[in-house]
Write an enzyme that holds these catalytic residues in place. Structure first.
Site, PDB file in Angstrom:
ATOM      1  N   HIS B  68       0.841  -1.208   0.000  1.00  0.00           N
ATOM      2  CA  HIS B  68       0.000   0.000   0.000  1.00  0.00           C
ATOM      3  C   HIS B  68       0.871   1.250   0.000  1.00  0.00           C
ATOM      4  O   HIS B  68       2.088   1.153   0.082  1.00  0.00           O
ATOM      5  CB  HIS B  68      -0.971   0.006   1.178  1.00  0.00           C
ATOM      6  CG  HIS B  68      -0.327   0.059   2.525  1.00  0.00           C
ATOM      7  ND1 HIS B  68       0.364  -0.993   3.062  1.00  0.00           N
ATOM      8  CD2 HIS B  68      -0.274   1.045   3.446  1.00  0.00           C
ATOM      9  CE1 HIS B  68       0.794  -0.664   4.266  1.00  0.00           C
ATOM     10  NE2 HIS B  68       0.432   0.568   4.521  1.00  0.00           N
ATOM     11  N   HIS B  70       1.525   3.773   2.030  1.00  0.00           N
ATOM     12  CA  HIS B  70       2.183   4.436   3.165  1.00  0.00           C
ATOM     13  C   HIS B  70       3.693   4.409   2.975  1.00  0.00           C
ATOM     14  O   HIS B  70       4.258   3.417   2.522  1.00  0.00           O
ATOM     15  CB  HIS B  70       1.813   3.749   4.481  1.00  0.00           C
ATOM     16  CG  HIS B  70       0.533   4.275   5.043  1.00  0.00           C
ATOM     17  ND1 HIS B  70      -0.216   3.571   5.954  1.00  0.00           N
ATOM     18  CD2 HIS B  70      -0.129   5.441   4.828  1.00  0.00           C
ATOM     19  CE1 HIS B  70      -1.298   4.283   6.279  1.00  0.00           C
ATOM     20  NE2 HIS B  70      -1.262   5.413   5.599  1.00  0.00           N
ATOM     21  N   ASP B  72       6.144   4.055   4.929  1.00  0.00           N
ATOM     22  CA  ASP B  72       6.959   3.021   5.564  1.00  0.00           C
ATOM     23  C   ASP B  72       6.826   1.683   4.843  1.00  0.00           C
ATOM     24  O   ASP B  72       7.390   0.681   5.271  1.00  0.00           O
ATOM     25  CB  ASP B  72       6.657   2.890   7.067  1.00  0.00           C
ATOM     26  CG  ASP B  72       5.195   2.626   7.356  1.00  0.00           C
ATOM     27  OD1 ASP B  72       4.872   2.220   8.476  1.00  0.00           O
ATOM     28  OD2 ASP B  72       4.360   2.840   6.444  1.00  0.00           O
ATOM     29  N   HIS B  73       6.097   1.687   3.699  1.00  0.00           N
ATOM     30  CA  HIS B  73       6.025   0.488   2.860  1.00  0.00           C
ATOM     31  C   HIS B  73       6.504   0.726   1.442  1.00  0.00           C
ATOM     32  O   HIS B  73       6.856  -0.227   0.743  1.00  0.00           O
ATOM     33  CB  HIS B  73       4.590  -0.060   2.846  1.00  0.00           C
ATOM     34  CG  HIS B  73       4.196  -0.678   4.154  1.00  0.00           C
ATOM     35  ND1 HIS B  73       4.165  -2.033   4.357  1.00  0.00           N
ATOM     36  CD2 HIS B  73       3.880  -0.116   5.340  1.00  0.00           C
ATOM     37  CE1 HIS B  73       3.818  -2.284   5.614  1.00  0.00           C
ATOM     38  NE2 HIS B  73       3.642  -1.136   6.228  1.00  0.00           N
ATOM     39  N   HIS B 157      -7.600  -1.079   5.775  1.00  0.00           N
ATOM     40  CA  HIS B 157      -6.499  -0.171   6.155  1.00  0.00           C
ATOM     41  C   HIS B 157      -6.505   1.179   5.421  1.00  0.00           C
ATOM     42  O   HIS B 157      -6.810   2.199   5.998  1.00  0.00           O
ATOM     43  CB  HIS B 157      -5.171  -0.903   5.984  1.00  0.00           C
ATOM     44  CG  HIS B 157      -3.995  -0.164   6.542  1.00  0.00           C
ATOM     45  ND1 HIS B 157      -3.930   0.242   7.850  1.00  0.00           N
ATOM     46  CD2 HIS B 157      -2.851   0.251   5.966  1.00  0.00           C
ATOM     47  CE1 HIS B 157      -2.787   0.884   8.050  1.00  0.00           C
ATOM     48  NE2 HIS B 157      -2.111   0.894   6.918  1.00  0.00           N
ATOM     49  N   ASP B 178      -0.124  -4.110   5.922  1.00  0.00           N
ATOM     50  CA  ASP B 178      -0.932  -3.617   7.040  1.00  0.00           C
ATOM     51  C   ASP B 178      -2.391  -3.901   6.727  1.00  0.00           C
ATOM     52  O   ASP B 178      -2.814  -3.736   5.587  1.00  0.00           O
ATOM     53  CB  ASP B 178      -0.746  -2.100   7.231  1.00  0.00           C
ATOM     54  CG  ASP B 178       0.582  -1.769   7.885  1.00  0.00           C
ATOM     55  OD1 ASP B 178       1.016  -0.610   7.771  1.00  0.00           O
ATOM     56  OD2 ASP B 178       1.188  -2.668   8.494  1.00  0.00           O
ATOM     57  N   GLU B 203       2.773  -8.356  10.068  1.00  0.00           N
ATOM     58  CA  GLU B 203       3.437  -7.380  10.924  1.00  0.00           C
ATOM     59  C   GLU B 203       2.941  -7.567  12.347  1.00  0.00           C
ATOM     60  O   GLU B 203       1.766  -7.815  12.571  1.00  0.00           O
ATOM     61  CB  GLU B 203       3.064  -5.958  10.481  1.00  0.00           C
ATOM     62  CG  GLU B 203       3.508  -5.608   9.084  1.00  0.00           C
ATOM     63  CD  GLU B 203       4.899  -5.025   9.040  1.00  0.00           C
ATOM     64  OE1 GLU B 203       5.335  -4.464  10.049  1.00  0.00           O
ATOM     65  OE2 GLU B 203       5.553  -5.141   7.994  1.00  0.00           O
ATOM     66  N   HIS B 414       8.836  -7.403  12.799  1.00  0.00           N
ATOM     67  CA  HIS B 414       8.819  -6.126  13.513  1.00  0.00           C
ATOM     68  C   HIS B 414       8.369  -6.223  14.947  1.00  0.00           C
ATOM     69  O   HIS B 414       7.723  -5.333  15.458  1.00  0.00           O
ATOM     70  CB  HIS B 414       7.966  -5.085  12.784  1.00  0.00           C
ATOM     71  CG  HIS B 414       8.678  -4.512  11.626  1.00  0.00           C
ATOM     72  ND1 HIS B 414       8.051  -4.013  10.512  1.00  0.00           N
ATOM     73  CD2 HIS B 414       9.998  -4.373  11.386  1.00  0.00           C
ATOM     74  CE1 HIS B 414       8.949  -3.595   9.663  1.00  0.00           C
ATOM     75  NE2 HIS B 414      10.135  -3.803  10.160  1.00  0.00           N
TER      76      HIS B 414
END
Lengths: 370, 600
Positions: B68, B70, B72-73, B157, B178, B203, B414
Site C-alpha cells: 500500500h 504508506h 513506511d512500505h 487499512h 498492514d 506485521e 517487527h
C-alpha cells in the site's frame, strides 16, 4: 445501530474520557499493579484461560500535554495460560508474584511475572485443606518481607499460609461453616471478612479468634447474598455491605452491631448472579462508592448525606456503556462482572462485563459541571 | 529439501521500515520497500547489500510487491529501483499505483526543499520507477513467469491496500502488509479465503496491543471538535485527502446532522479536486464486491460541508476546516495555521504521523514557538491535539486472520522476540502451527514437503486390483509402472501403455542362472526332487511340474540337465524375467543350499 449512536452522542456530555476494549475472554478480575497496570484473567471452565498483565493506555497515564499523546490502546505486557478458571487474582505487593483462585478449588496457584520475557509462569500451588466442592476460596495477601496468603471458602477453613514455605501460620480454629464472600487485609495485623449471609467481622491475627462482629440482626436479616468493602475516604463510615436484594448498608468498624445507615439502591433486584456483587469505595472522593453485579451497569453513589434505614437512593452516575456498545456476543444482555477505581484519578473507573468487554471511563459530576 | 526462506531487511530493531525478502521454490520476491521515517541518514533505507552482494538486483529478484501507499512500505522504492538499480516488475494495486507517486513527490519536496537533503531521489526518478509498475486487480491471479504467480486480497487499512499470496507450484506464502479486521466507515475489513499457505507473514507492531474501539476514537474526535466550536473557536484539520479526510467528513456530517449544529465545515479546494480523483479510484476499488453492506450513499457529496475560500479564514465565529497538506509543511493548511495559531480558543487536530522537519512534527513534539520564514516567530496558543485513526490489526485481529487463512506456519515481523513469547504461545496453541519471529537481517528457513499429484491410469489400477490381494494401508505394495512427466503433468501408466505412447518396442530381459547339484540320478528324477522341495517350501506360490520335466514357480522356469563332463552332477537352469528378479534371486539361493535327501 441507533441506540448506540444516541448513547455515544450522550456520552460526550456524560464522560470526560471513555475507552472501550474487547478482551479475548471475559474477566472477573481487575487487579491493579502500581497505578499503570492491571491484571485480567478468564474464568471459562472448559478451555485454557489467559491471565494478562495490561498496561493502561498512555493517554490516561500522561499527566501533561495529554492532547499530544495519541496512544489509546492497552498494551499486553505479560501473558500466561491457566488450565483452571480464575475467579480472583491477587498481586503480592513488592514482588513479581500472583496468587489465583477459582474452580476446581483444591489448589491456589502461584504465578510469576517473568522479568526478561513477557510470560506469566506457573510457579507453585498451595493446597487447600478442606475440599469445598462448588465453593472457591477467597484470597487476600498479607504483604511483608515474608508474604502470607489468607484464604478460605468458609469461616472454619480460614488459614494464613506463608507463601514461600507453605507453612500455615494461622487458622481460625472455629467449626463455623458459614460461607465467605470476601476477605480483605486492612493492615499488618488485621483483616476483615464478609460472609455470604451478611455477617461481617474484623479479626486481629495476633490473638486467638475473637473478631469484632455484627452478630445482632445485621444486614443479613433481609436475606440474599452479601459482599462488603472496607475503605472509604473522609469522616463517614468506612464499611459498605451490599446485598443481592439491592440493599446497601454503611457501618463503622468501631460498632459493627449498629449500621450507620441502610439504603435501597435503584437497581433491578435480585441480582441474577450474586457472586458478581461488588461494592467499592472511591479512593479519591469522599464518601463515594460504586456498585455492580445487578445488570450491565455500574452505579456511582454519593453516600455522604445518607442516614436512617430504608430510604431509596438514586445514583450520582450510571455507566451504561456495556449495554449500548456492541460486545462480542449480542444475543444475551451483558452482566458487569467486576469494576475498580483508578488509584488516583478521582473519577476514573475500569469495568468488565460477561461479553468480554473492558471499559475505562472518567465520568462527569453533573452537579458541578453546570 | 525444498524450503521457504524469509529475511526481513533493514538494520536495528526499529519499527517503520517494511521490506521482506522471500525465497520460495527458487524464486526471490521482495515484499514492500519502506522508508524509516525517524532517521535522516542511510538508516532510513532497508539494507539492500544483503541481496546485492549476490549480484545484480534485477537478476536476483523475480519481482517486487508493494502492499500500500504508506511511506513506511513504499518510501524507499525510487531509491531502490533508480539509485541502487532494479529493472524488474513492481506489482501493486491500481489505487496504490495512482497514489504512491503523489506521496513520494510530497516526501521528496519536504526532504530536499525543506531540509536540504543531498542524496535523495529526484522527481524524474519517481517517474522512472513508476514506469516499472504492473498494476493488479483484487483476486486476479497474475503470472509473473511460468512458475510464479501472485494474487491480491483486500486488506482494508487504506485505499488500495492489499495482502498478497505468492505461489510457486503447491508452495505458497501470504504477506499481509498492514490490514485491519474491524471495519472502517468507508473501507471495510480485510478478508482472505481458506487458502492454507505454507506460511503467513504478518506485521506484529500492534500484536501486543488491545485496540480501543473505533467508536471511542471517533467520540474523542467529536468531543474535541464540539468543545472548540462551542467556545467559538476554529478547528483546523490538516489531511492528505486520500482516505482519512473522507472518513472524518462522514463522521462530522452525521454528528452535525444529529446535533443540529450550525457552524460551517469547509473542505479546501485542493482537497475537492483530489477527493474527486480519490472517488473515482475508490469506486473501481470497491466495485470488486468485497463488502456486501456498504455506505449506501455517495459519500463525497455532503450537506453540511462546503468548499473553502481562503477569505473565509478571517470570518468571525466558529468553523471547521479540512485542508492540505497533512503535515502543515506548506500550502493552504500552513497558511490557515499561521492565521489561527495565536488564539487559544482555536484548535488544530493532527490525524496522522508527521515527518521530521515539518511544522506538524514540531507542534506535536510540544514546541510552542516556531520560527517561520524571515525569522518571524509564531507563538502557538491554539490547542494542539494528536489523534490516531489508522486502522491496524491488534492481537485479536491477527488471530482472526490466521483463523481465516489456515496457514501451516506463521511469521511475525517487527516485534521483539522477548516481548512476544506469549503471543507466539497463543498462536501455536490455538492453531497448532509454528510461529517464527526473526529479527531484522535474520533468515528463517521453513522446510516444506510439497506434494506432487500423480495421475494413475485406470488400466494399471485395475490390473493391480486383479492380483487379488486387498490393499492394506500398512503394507506398501510394489507396483510396476512408468512415470511420464510432460509439461507440468505427472502420470503413472503401465509399461505397455508407456511403450505404446512413446512408440517403442518392448524388450524382455531374462536372467539365467546355473546351480550345480550333486545328484547321480537321472535329470527327470532331479527335476522331481526339485519340484517336491519347492512345493513344500513355497506354499504361497504356484509351483508346477510340467510334462516336459521342467518346474515352474510362477513364471520362473527351472530345468534340470546333466553336466556335460560329470554325470554325478546335475545343472539346474533357473531363468526369470526382470520383473521376477526378487523371486528369482530367492529361488537361486534356496536351490544353492541343496535339496533334502530323498528317501531311496
Amino acid at each position: 445501530m441507533e441506540p448506540e449512536e444516541d448513547w455515544l452522542v450522550e456520552s460526550l456530555r456524560l464522560y470526560q474520557d471513555f475507552h472501550a476494549f474487547d478482551l479475548s475472554g471475559a474477566t472477573r478480575v481487575l487487579e491493579w499493579i502500581g497505578d499503570k497496570g492491571v491484571f485480567v484473567a478468564g474464568y471459562e471452565s472448559l478451555k485454557k484461560n489467559e491471565i494478562l498483565h495490561l498496561i493502561l493506555p498512555l493517554r490516561l497515564s500522561v499527566k501533561e500535554n495529554q492532547g499530544l499523546c495519541p496512544e489509546r490502546d492497552f498494551k499486553v505486557c505479560h501473558g500466561g495460560f491457566s488450565d483452571t478458571s480464575v475467579f480472583d487474582l491477587k498481586h503480592v505487593p513488592d514482588t513479581r508474584l500472583l496468587v489465583t483462585t477459582g474452580l476446581p478449588s483444591s489448589y491456589l496457584h502461584v504465578w510469576q511475572v517473568t522479568e526478561d520475557s513477557d510470560v506469566i509462569q506457573a510457579v507453585s500451588s498451595i493446597a487447600v485443606q478442606q475440599k469445598e466442592g462448588g465453593l472457591w476460596p477467597r484470597v487476600a495477601i498479607f504483604s511483608s518481607t515474608a508474604p502470607r496468603v489468607l484464604h478460605g471458602a468458609r469461616l472454619r477453613s480460614l488459614n494464613i499460609v506463608d507463601l514461600e514455605t507453605q507453612k500455615t501460620t494461622y487458622t481460625s480454629g472455629v467449626s463455623d461453616s458459614e460461607e465467605l464472600s470476601s476477605l480483605q487485609v486492612l493492615d499488618a495485623d488485621t483483616f476483615a471478612f464478609c460472609c455470604a449471609s451478611g455477617r461481617l467481622g474484623l479479626v486481629d491475627i495476633r490473638q486467638k479468634w475473637a473478631p469484632s462482629e455484627n452478630l445482632s440482626p445485621g444486614p443479613g436479616a433481609a436475606g440474599g447474598r452479601w459482599y462488603a468493602d472496607v475503605g472509604g475516604r473522609g469522616p463517614g463510615p468506612s464499611i459498605a455491605s451490599l446485598g443481592s436484594n439491592g440493599q446497601l448498608c454503611l457501618l463503622d468498624p468501631r460498632d459493627l452491631g449498629h449500621p450507620v445507615s441502610s439504603v435501597q439502591c435503584s437497581v433491578s433486584a435480585p441480582s441474577p448472579d450474586p457472586e458478581l456483587l461488588r461494592v467499592t469505595w472511591a479512593p479519591g472522593l469522599d464518601g463515594c462508592l460504586a456498585i455492580s453485579g445487578f445488570d450491565g451497569t455500574v452505579q456511582v453513589y454519593d453516600a455522604t448525606s445518607w442516614d436512617g434505614v430504608g430510604s431509596q437512593v438514586d445514583p450520582l452516575f450510571t455507566h451504561r456503556g456495556h449495554i449500548f456498545l456492541e460486545g462480542s456476543q449480542i444475543d444475551t444482555a451483558p452482566l458487569v462482572t467486576t469494576h475498580t477505581w483508578h488509584p488516583h484519578k478521582p473519577r476514573t473507573l475500569l469495568s468488565a462485563a460477561s461479553d468480554a468487554s473492558l471499559h475505562v471511563w472518567d465520568w462527569v459530576d453533573l452537579r458541578v459541571a453546570s | 529439501m525444498p524450503e521457504i526462506r524469509v529475511t526481513p531487511l533493514g538494520a536495528g530493531q526499529d519499527v517503520g521500515r517494511s521490506c521482506i525478502l522471500v525465497s520460495i521454490a527458487g524464486k526471490n520476491v521482495m515484499l514492500d520497500c519502506g522508508m524509516h521515517m525517524g532517521f535522516n541518514d542511510d538508516r532510513r533505507f532497508p539494507d539492500f547489500s544483503y541481496i546485492t552482494r549476490n549480484g545484480r538486483l534485477t537478476d536476483f529478484l523475480d519481482c517486487v510487491i508493494i502492499s500500500h501507499f504508506h511511506l513506511d512500505h513504499c518510501g524507499a522504492l525510487p531509491y531502490f529501483s533508480e539509485m541502487v538499480g532494479y529493472d524488474g516488475p513492481i506489482y501493486m494495486t491500481h489505487p496504490t499505483q495512482a497514489i504512491c507517486p503523489i506521496l513520494l513527490e510530497d516526501y521528496r519536496k519536504i526532504a530536499v526543499d525543506k531540509k536540504g537533503e543531498a542524496n535523495f531521489f529526484t522527481s524524474q526518478m519517481i517517474k522512472d520507477c513508476m514506469k516499472k509498475v504492473v498494476a493488479v486487480h483484487l483476486h486476479q491471479t497474475v503470472q509473473v513467469d511460468d512458475e510464479l504467480e501472485i494474487k491480491a486480497y483486500y486488506a482494508g487499512h487504506v485505499l488500495g491496500a492489499a495482502m498478497f499470496q505468492i505461489k510457486v507450484g503447491s508452495e505458497s506464502v501470504v504477506y499481509t502488509g498492514d490490514y485491519n479486521m474491524t471495519p472502517d466507515r468507508h473501507l471495510g475489513a480485510a478478508w482472505i479465503d481458506k487458502c492454507r499457505p505454507n506460511l503467513l507473514i504478518t506485521e506484529s507492531t500492534y500484536a501486543t496491543t488491545i485496540r480501543d474501539s473505533k467508536r471511542c476514537r471517533e467520540r474523542d474526535f467529536l468531543k474535541k471538535v464540539h468543545e472548540a466550536v462551542e467556545r467559538g473557536g476554529k478547528v483546523l484539520i490538516p489531511v492528505f485527502a486520500l482516505g482519512r479526510a473522507q472518513e472524518l467528513c462522514i463522521l462530522l456530517e452525521t454528528f452535525w446532522e444529529r446535533m443540529n449544529l450550525k457552524a460551517p465545515i469547509y473542505f479546501s479546494t485542493g482537497l475537492t479536486e483530489k477527493a474527486n480523483h480519490y472517488y473515482k479510484l475508490f469506486i473501481t476499488w470497491t466495485n470488486q464486491k468485497i463488502r456486501k453492506t456498504f455506505v449506501q450513499r455517495n459519500m463525497f457529496e455532503f450537506k453540511h460541508i462546503k468548499a473553502f475560500d481562503r477569505a473565509f479564514a478571517d470570518n468571525p465565529g466558529p468553523m471547521v476546516v479540512f485542508a492540505t497538506p497533512g503535515m502543515l509543511h506548506a500550502g493552504q493548511s500552513l497558511q490557515i495555521f499561521r492565521k489561527w495559531a495565536g488564539n487559544e480558543k482555536n484548535m488544530v487536530i493532527m490525524p496522522g504521523y508527521c515527518v521530521q522537519g515539518t511544522v506538524g512534527h514540531k507542534i506535536l513534539s510540544g514546541q510552542r514557538k516556531l520560527e517561520m520564514e524571515g525569522r518571524q516567530v509564531l507563538e502557538v496558543k491554539m490547542q494542539v491535539e494528536y489523534m490516531s485513526f489508522s486502522a491496524h490489526a491488534d492481537a485479536k485481529g491477527i488471530m482472526q486472520l490466521v483463523g481465516q487463512a489456515e496457514p501451516e506456519s506463521v511469521l511475525l515481523v517487527h516485534g521483539e522476540a522477548k516481548k512476544m513469547e506469549f503471543l507466539k504461545q497463543k498462536i501455536e496453541q490455538e492453531f497448532r502451527v509454528n510461529c517464527y519471529m526473526p529479527a531484522n537481517g535474520e533468515t528463517v528457513t521453513l522446510p516444506t514437503s510439497p506434494s506432487i499429484p500423480v495421475g494413475i491410469s485406470l488400466g494399471l489400477l485395475k490390473r493391480e486390483m486383479a492380483q487379488g490381494l486387498l490393499p492394506d494401508a500398512k503394507k506398501p505394495r510394489l507396483l510396476h509402472g512408468t512415470l511420464i512427466m510432460k509439461d507440468s503433468n505427472f502420470r503413472l501408466v503401465s509399461s505397455e501403455q508407456a511403450l505404446k505412447e512413446l512408440g517403442l518396442v518392448e524388450h524382455q530381459l531374462r536372467f539365467t542362472c546355473r546351480v550345480h547339484l550333486h545328484d547321480p540320478r537321472k535329470e527327470q528324477e532331479t527335476a522331481m526332487r526339485v519340484y517336491s522341495h519347492l512345493k513344500s517350501m513355497l506354499k504361497d506360490h504356484c509351483v508346477q511340474h510340467l510334462p516336459d520335466g521342467s518346474v515352474t514357480v510362477e513364471s520362473i522356469l527351472i530345468q534340470a540337465a546333466a553336466h556335460s563332463e560329470d554325470p554325478g552332477t546335475k545343472v539346474l537352469l533357473v531363468s526369470w524375467t526382470y520383473q521376477d528378479e526378487e523371486l528369482g534371486s530367492y529361488l537361486t539361493s534356496l536351490l544353492k543350499k541343496g535339496l533334502p535327501q530323498a528317501p531311496s
